[in-house]
Design a protein around this motif. Structure first.
Motif, PDB file in Angstrom:
ATOM      1  N   UNK A   1       0.848  -1.193   0.000  1.00 38.40           N
ATOM      2  CA  UNK A   1       0.000   0.000   0.000  1.00 38.40           C
ATOM      3  C   UNK A   1       0.882   1.241   0.000  1.00 38.40           C
ATOM      4  N   UNK A   2       0.448   2.256  -0.723  1.00 35.81           N
ATOM      5  CA  UNK A   2       1.164   3.537  -0.742  1.00 35.81           C
ATOM      6  C   UNK A   2       0.132   4.654  -0.857  1.00 35.81           C
TER       7      UNK A   2
ATOM      8  N   UNK B   1       7.858   9.996  -2.602  1.00 30.53           N
ATOM      9  CA  UNK B   1       8.513   8.796  -2.093  1.00 30.53           C
ATOM     10  C   UNK B   1       7.973   7.553  -2.808  1.00 30.53           C
ATOM     11  N   UNK B   2       6.701   7.553  -3.112  1.00 35.16           N
ATOM     12  CA  UNK B   2       6.040   6.373  -3.683  1.00 35.16           C
ATOM     13  C   UNK B   2       6.729   5.821  -4.935  1.00 35.16           C
TER      14      UNK B   2
ATOM     15  N   UNK C   1       0.901  -3.619  -5.953  1.00 27.96           N
ATOM     16  CA  UNK C   1       0.943  -2.310  -5.303  1.00 27.96           C
ATOM     17  C   UNK C   1      -0.486  -1.786  -5.263  1.00 27.96           C
ATOM     18  N   UNK C   2      -0.793  -0.996  -4.233  1.00 30.98           N
ATOM     19  CA  UNK C   2      -2.177  -0.560  -4.021  1.00 30.98           C
ATOM     20  C   UNK C   2      -2.208   0.874  -3.526  1.00 30.98           C
TER      21      UNK C   2
ATOM     22  N   UNK D   1       1.642   3.790   4.246  1.00 31.46           N
ATOM     23  CA  UNK D   1       2.642   2.914   3.634  1.00 31.46           C
ATOM     24  C   UNK D   1       2.648   1.592   4.399  1.00 31.46           C
ATOM     25  N   UNK D   2       1.930   0.633   3.884  1.00 37.32           N
ATOM     26  CA  UNK D   2       1.833  -0.665   4.541  1.00 37.32           C
ATOM     27  C   UNK D   2       2.266  -1.780   3.614  1.00 37.32           C
ATOM     28  N   UNK D   3       3.052  -2.705   4.143  1.00 32.86           N
ATOM     29  CA  UNK D   3       3.485  -3.874   3.385  1.00 32.86           C
ATOM     30  C   UNK D   3       2.970  -5.115   4.099  1.00 32.86           C
ATOM     31  N   UNK D   4       2.326  -5.996   3.350  1.00 30.65           N
ATOM     32  CA  UNK D   4       1.746  -7.216   3.904  1.00 30.65           C
ATOM     33  C   UNK D   4       2.234  -8.412   3.103  1.00 30.65           C
ATOM     34  N   UNK D   5       2.683  -9.452   3.805  1.00 30.05           N
ATOM     35  CA  UNK D   5       3.091 -10.696   3.174  1.00 30.05           C
ATOM     36  C   UNK D   5       2.057 -11.745   3.548  1.00 30.05           C
TER      37      UNK D   5
END
Length: 187
Positions: free
Chosen positions: A38-39, A46-47, A70-71, A120-124
Protein backbone atom coordinates in the motif's frame (compact mmCIF):
# COMPACT_ATOMS: atom_id res chain seq x y z
CA UNK A 1 -5.64 -6.26 17.53
CA UNK A 2 -2.84 -7.63 15.35
CA UNK A 3 -3.53 -8.72 11.80
CA UNK A 4 -0.85 -11.45 12.00
CA UNK A 5 -2.45 -14.84 11.47
CA UNK A 6 -5.67 -13.43 10.04
CA UNK A 7 -7.02 -14.44 6.65
CA UNK A 8 -7.67 -11.81 4.00
CA UNK A 9 -11.26 -10.70 3.60
CA UNK A 10 -13.12 -11.03 0.29
CA UNK A 11 -12.50 -8.30 -2.26
CA UNK A 12 -12.75 -7.55 -5.96
CA UNK A 13 -10.83 -4.64 -7.49
CA UNK A 14 -9.51 -3.48 -10.85
CA UNK A 15 -5.84 -3.09 -11.54
CA UNK A 16 -3.41 -2.13 -14.25
CA UNK A 17 -0.77 -4.58 -15.50
CA UNK A 18 1.32 -4.60 -18.65
CA UNK A 19 -0.94 -2.35 -20.68
CA UNK A 20 -4.23 -3.92 -19.59
CA UNK A 21 -6.90 -3.44 -16.97
CA UNK A 22 -7.37 -6.62 -14.94
CA UNK A 23 -9.74 -7.78 -12.24
CA UNK A 24 -8.20 -9.18 -9.05
CA UNK A 25 -10.02 -10.89 -6.19
CA UNK A 26 -9.02 -12.48 -2.90
CA UNK A 27 -9.16 -15.87 -4.66
CA UNK A 28 -6.34 -14.75 -6.98
CA UNK A 29 -4.03 -14.40 -3.97
CA UNK A 30 -4.64 -17.92 -2.71
CA UNK A 31 -2.27 -20.74 -3.63
CA UNK A 32 0.89 -18.61 -3.75
CA UNK A 33 2.74 -16.12 -1.61
CA UNK A 34 1.68 -12.51 -2.14
CA UNK A 35 3.00 -9.08 -1.24
CA UNK A 36 0.54 -6.22 -0.93
CA UNK A 37 2.31 -2.88 -0.96
CA UNK A 38 0.00 0.00 0.00
CA UNK A 39 1.16 3.54 -0.74
CA UNK A 40 -0.49 6.95 -0.36
CA UNK A 41 -0.84 8.27 -3.91
CA UNK A 42 0.19 8.17 -7.54
CA UNK A 43 2.15 11.15 -8.91
CA UNK A 44 3.84 11.70 -5.55
CA UNK A 45 7.41 11.74 -4.25
CA UNK A 46 8.51 8.80 -2.09
CA UNK A 47 6.04 6.37 -3.68
CA UNK A 48 7.71 6.06 -7.11
CA UNK A 49 11.08 5.34 -5.48
CA UNK A 50 9.52 2.52 -3.44
CA UNK A 51 7.60 1.01 -6.33
CA UNK A 52 10.65 1.13 -8.61
CA UNK A 53 12.72 -0.56 -5.88
CA UNK A 54 10.02 -3.23 -5.59
CA UNK A 55 10.21 -3.73 -9.37
CA UNK A 56 13.99 -4.14 -9.05
CA UNK A 57 13.33 -7.08 -6.68
CA UNK A 58 10.37 -8.46 -8.66
CA UNK A 59 12.28 -11.22 -10.49
CA UNK A 60 13.80 -12.39 -7.21
CA UNK A 61 10.35 -12.39 -5.58
CA UNK A 62 8.82 -14.30 -8.49
CA UNK A 63 11.63 -16.88 -8.20
CA UNK A 64 10.44 -17.39 -4.60
CA UNK A 65 6.87 -17.99 -5.82
CA UNK A 66 5.69 -14.54 -4.73
CA UNK A 67 3.32 -12.28 -6.64
CA UNK A 68 3.43 -8.53 -5.99
CA UNK A 69 0.57 -6.03 -5.93
CA UNK A 70 0.94 -2.31 -5.30
CA UNK A 71 -2.18 -0.56 -4.02
CA UNK A 72 -3.34 3.02 -3.67
CA UNK A 73 -6.74 4.63 -3.50
CA UNK A 74 -6.22 6.09 -6.99
CA UNK A 75 -8.18 4.66 -9.92
CA UNK A 76 -6.82 2.11 -12.36
CA UNK A 77 -6.98 4.88 -14.99
CA UNK A 78 -4.65 7.01 -12.85
CA UNK A 79 -2.30 4.03 -12.48
CA UNK A 80 -2.12 3.76 -16.28
CA UNK A 81 -1.50 7.48 -16.70
CA UNK A 82 1.25 7.38 -14.05
CA UNK A 83 2.78 4.30 -15.70
CA UNK A 84 2.81 6.16 -19.04
CA UNK A 85 4.21 9.40 -17.58
CA UNK A 86 6.85 8.35 -15.04
CA UNK A 87 10.16 6.71 -16.02
CA UNK A 88 10.31 4.93 -12.64
CA UNK A 89 6.72 3.67 -12.74
CA UNK A 90 7.00 2.83 -16.43
CA UNK A 91 9.33 -0.05 -15.45
CA UNK A 92 6.67 -1.78 -13.34
CA UNK A 93 5.43 -5.15 -14.56
CA UNK A 94 3.57 -6.28 -11.42
CA UNK A 95 -0.11 -5.42 -10.91
CA UNK A 96 -1.04 -1.96 -9.65
CA UNK A 97 -4.40 -2.25 -7.88
CA UNK A 98 -6.99 0.48 -7.53
CA UNK A 99 -8.62 0.77 -4.13
CA UNK A 100 -10.83 3.72 -5.05
CA UNK A 101 -13.67 2.28 -2.92
CA UNK A 102 -11.26 1.90 0.05
CA UNK A 103 -12.19 -1.77 0.53
CA UNK A 104 -8.63 -3.09 0.74
CA UNK A 105 -7.33 -0.15 2.77
CA UNK A 106 -10.07 -0.72 5.34
CA UNK A 107 -9.63 -4.51 5.30
CA UNK A 108 -5.92 -4.13 6.02
CA UNK A 109 -6.48 -1.22 8.44
CA UNK A 110 -4.25 1.27 6.61
CA UNK A 111 -6.86 3.81 5.44
CA UNK A 112 -6.39 7.37 6.65
CA UNK A 113 -10.11 8.16 6.64
CA UNK A 114 -9.74 11.94 6.85
CA UNK A 115 -7.56 12.00 3.72
CA UNK A 116 -8.96 9.07 1.75
CA UNK A 117 -5.48 7.61 1.23
CA UNK A 118 -3.58 4.58 2.49
CA UNK A 119 -0.61 4.52 4.81
CA UNK A 120 2.64 2.91 3.63
CA UNK A 121 1.83 -0.66 4.54
CA UNK A 122 3.48 -3.87 3.38
CA UNK A 123 1.75 -7.22 3.90
CA UNK A 124 3.09 -10.70 3.17
CA UNK A 125 0.43 -13.36 2.70
CA UNK A 126 1.08 -17.09 2.67
CA UNK A 127 -0.57 -19.39 0.10
CA UNK A 128 -3.58 -19.76 2.41
CA UNK A 129 -4.18 -16.00 2.29
CA UNK A 130 -3.03 -15.56 5.89
CA UNK A 131 -0.98 -12.52 6.90
CA UNK A 132 2.48 -13.63 8.06
CA UNK A 133 4.33 -10.29 8.01
CA UNK A 134 3.27 -6.67 7.96
CA UNK A 135 4.75 -3.29 8.67
CA UNK A 136 3.48 0.25 8.48
CA UNK A 137 5.75 3.23 7.79
CA UNK A 138 5.17 6.93 8.36
CA UNK A 139 4.49 8.82 5.15
CA UNK A 140 7.99 10.28 4.78
CA UNK A 141 9.85 6.97 5.25
CA UNK A 142 10.39 4.85 2.15
CA UNK A 143 10.71 1.08 2.27
CA UNK A 144 13.60 -1.13 1.11
CA UNK A 145 12.45 -4.13 -0.94
CA UNK A 146 15.67 -6.09 -0.29
CA UNK A 147 14.73 -6.43 3.39
CA UNK A 148 11.30 -7.65 2.26
CA UNK A 149 12.97 -10.48 0.33
CA UNK A 150 14.75 -11.63 3.50
CA UNK A 151 11.51 -11.55 5.51
CA UNK A 152 9.73 -13.65 2.88
CA UNK A 153 12.55 -16.21 2.84
CA UNK A 154 12.28 -16.50 6.62
CA UNK A 155 8.48 -16.81 6.50
CA UNK A 156 8.73 -19.51 3.83
CA UNK A 157 11.38 -21.37 5.82
CA UNK A 158 9.29 -21.37 9.00
CA UNK A 159 6.23 -22.57 7.07
CA UNK A 160 8.20 -25.41 5.49
CA UNK A 161 10.04 -26.39 8.70
CA UNK A 162 7.54 -26.65 11.57
CA UNK A 163 9.20 -26.45 14.95
CA UNK A 164 12.03 -24.20 13.75
CA UNK A 165 12.31 -20.42 14.01
CA UNK A 166 14.59 -17.89 12.35
CA UNK A 167 16.68 -15.68 14.66
CA UNK A 168 17.39 -11.99 14.09
CA UNK A 169 19.36 -11.21 10.92
CA UNK A 170 18.79 -14.76 9.65
CA UNK A 171 19.77 -15.34 6.04
CA UNK A 172 18.87 -18.27 3.85
CA UNK A 173 21.16 -21.24 4.59
CA UNK A 174 22.08 -20.07 8.08
CA UNK A 175 21.32 -21.92 11.29
CA UNK A 176 17.83 -21.72 12.74
CA UNK A 177 16.60 -22.43 16.25
CA UNK A 178 14.42 -25.23 17.60
CA UNK A 179 12.65 -23.78 20.64
CA UNK A 180 12.84 -26.10 23.62
CA UNK A 181 13.25 -26.06 27.37
CA UNK A 182 16.98 -26.68 26.84
CA UNK A 183 17.37 -23.30 25.08
CA UNK A 184 15.72 -21.20 27.78
CA UNK A 185 18.27 -18.71 29.09
CA UNK A 186 21.07 -20.03 26.88
CA UNK A 187 20.75 -17.66 23.94
Amino acid sequence: MSLIGTEIKPFKVTGYRNGEFVEVTDADLKGKWSVLCFYPADFSFVCPTELEDLQDQYETLKSLGVEVYSISTDTHFTHKAWHDASPAIGKITYTMLSDAAHTLSRNFEVLIESQGIAERGTFVLDPDGVIQVYEIHADGIGRDASTLVNKIKAAQYVRNHPGEVCPAKWKEGEKTLKPSLDLVGKI
